[in-house]
Design an enzyme around this catalytic site. Structure first.
Site, PDB file in Angstrom:
ATOM      1  N   CYS B  87      -2.523  -5.015   4.838  1.00 46.12           N
ATOM      2  CA  CYS B  87      -3.370  -3.934   5.363  1.00 46.12           C
ATOM      3  C   CYS B  87      -4.481  -3.598   4.370  1.00 46.12           C
ATOM      4  CB  CYS B  87      -2.499  -2.726   5.715  1.00 46.12           C
ATOM      5  SG  CYS B  87      -3.314  -1.566   6.846  1.00 46.12           S
ATOM      6  N   HIS B 195       2.226  -4.880   8.957  1.00 48.29           N
ATOM      7  CA  HIS B 195       3.073  -4.439   7.841  1.00 48.29           C
ATOM      8  C   HIS B 195       4.476  -5.038   7.920  1.00 48.29           C
ATOM      9  CE1 HIS B 195       0.589  -1.155   6.092  1.00 48.29           C
ATOM     10  NE2 HIS B 195       0.077  -1.098   7.303  1.00 48.29           N
ATOM     11  N   GLU B 197       6.647  -5.183   5.642  1.00 50.63           N
ATOM     12  CA  GLU B 197       7.610  -4.389   4.854  1.00 50.63           C
ATOM     13  C   GLU B 197       8.210  -3.242   5.657  1.00 50.63           C
ATOM     14  OE1 GLU B 197       4.401  -4.100   4.704  1.00 50.63           O
ATOM     15  OE2 GLU B 197       3.803  -2.026   4.308  1.00 50.63           O
TER      16      GLU B 197
END
Lengths: 76, 221
Positions: B87, B195, B197
């Site tokens: 990002c 994302h 994660e």
């Protein structure tokens, strides 16, 4: 001395913000707007004697992204 | 696998990234402040997190890309070290010149915050080795400036060299050729807007992101 740097998107780079402004102007009844491109103006307060080449170096290093933007320098 | 997360003022996904790395690599990553001029010794992976570093002033990622630590990150990347930018981290990598193109305001002007489907275009990178080429995965996005832009020659080169790793499988932000993530020519630097994660545990809604880190562990340990 001062310099004014005008940063605009390169021709052909899609400008979603300019397009939204264009649409909004149309919605307000302003006919005859053929297109809108949004940019930014950066005013620099510089030591006397600063050259245009030095300002261009600042543009290349940080103020403009050459992938998508062009710039114009005005010294005053 | 020894990793570091670079923390810029305004980063806000640094701890999520650190948790994912800790959980999946088994080693707590080092948090490196952007003003540091040197990276810790012996890193296998450098991760640039999401967020709004420097408040997105001037252009997203522009200020961070010129912060002191980035000279060391660029040197490490050019040396072949693995670098992951998520990002805002992707925006920083393009501004730093480690990846081509630029990330502009989303075509719809909206901040897009939802899960999206991605097609894995190339599973022959360390970042995507645990995915299947042609497979579809679900990963969240949360960004305002994710509209990937590059000239046609650059886009053709990215496609031809297999450097488009992830592509949106649905309309998201107006990205050229629906590009969601790319690697550099050496294949050791990945930038992506989604994302991974944030989806590493089924208890938190899914684990498609987990495989990226598992692939990195396998490749880099």
């Amino acid at each position: 001395m001062k310099a004014r740097v005008t940063v605009t998107l390169k021709p052909g780079v899609l400008d979603p913000q300019g397009r939204a402004i264009h649409n909004a102007l149309g919605g307000l009844g302003f006919a005859g707007v053929n297109g809108v491109r949004q940019g930014k103006v950066i005013e620099l307060d510089l030591a006397d004697g600063t050259t245009e080449a030095e300002v261009a170096a600042m543009c290349g290093a940080l103020l403009a992204n050459p992938v998508i933007e062009t710039y114009r320098i005005e010294l005053a | 696998m020894k990793s570091a997360v670079i923390v810029f003022p305004g980063s806000n996904c640094d701890r999520d990234l650190a948790v994912a790395l800790r959980e999946i690599t088994g080693v707590t990553p080092l948090m490196v402040w952007h003003r540091d001029t040197h990276l810790p010794e012996g890193l296998d992976l450098i991760a640039l997190p999401g967020g709004f570093s420097y408040g997105d002033y001037l252009r997203s990622g522009a200020m961070s890309a010129r912060s002191p630590v980035m000279a060391a990150v660029v040197a490490a990347a050019n040396d072949g070290r693995a670098v992951l930018g998520v990002c805002n981290g992707f925006q920083v990598l393009t501004e730093a010149g480690l990846l081509p193109g630029a990330l502009m305001r989303n075509a719809g002007l909206d901040f897009v915050c939802r899960d999206v489907l991605l097609r894995v275009e190339n599973s022959r990178t360390a970042f995507s080795a645990r995915y299947d080429t042609g497979g579809t995965i679900r990963i969240p996005v949360a960004h305002h400036d994710g509209n990937f832009t590059a000239d046609d020659a650059t886009l053709d080169r990215l496609e031809g060299e297999g450097r488009v790793v992830f592509r949106y499988a649905e309309p998201v932000n107006g990205s050229a050729r629906d590009i969601a993530g790319i690697v550099n020519a050496g294949g050791n630097v990945l930038g992506l807007m989604p994302h991974p994660e944030r989806l590493i545990d089924d208890d938190l809604g899914g684990s498609d992101g987990r495989r990226m880190f598992e692939g990195l562990v396998a490749a880099l340990s």
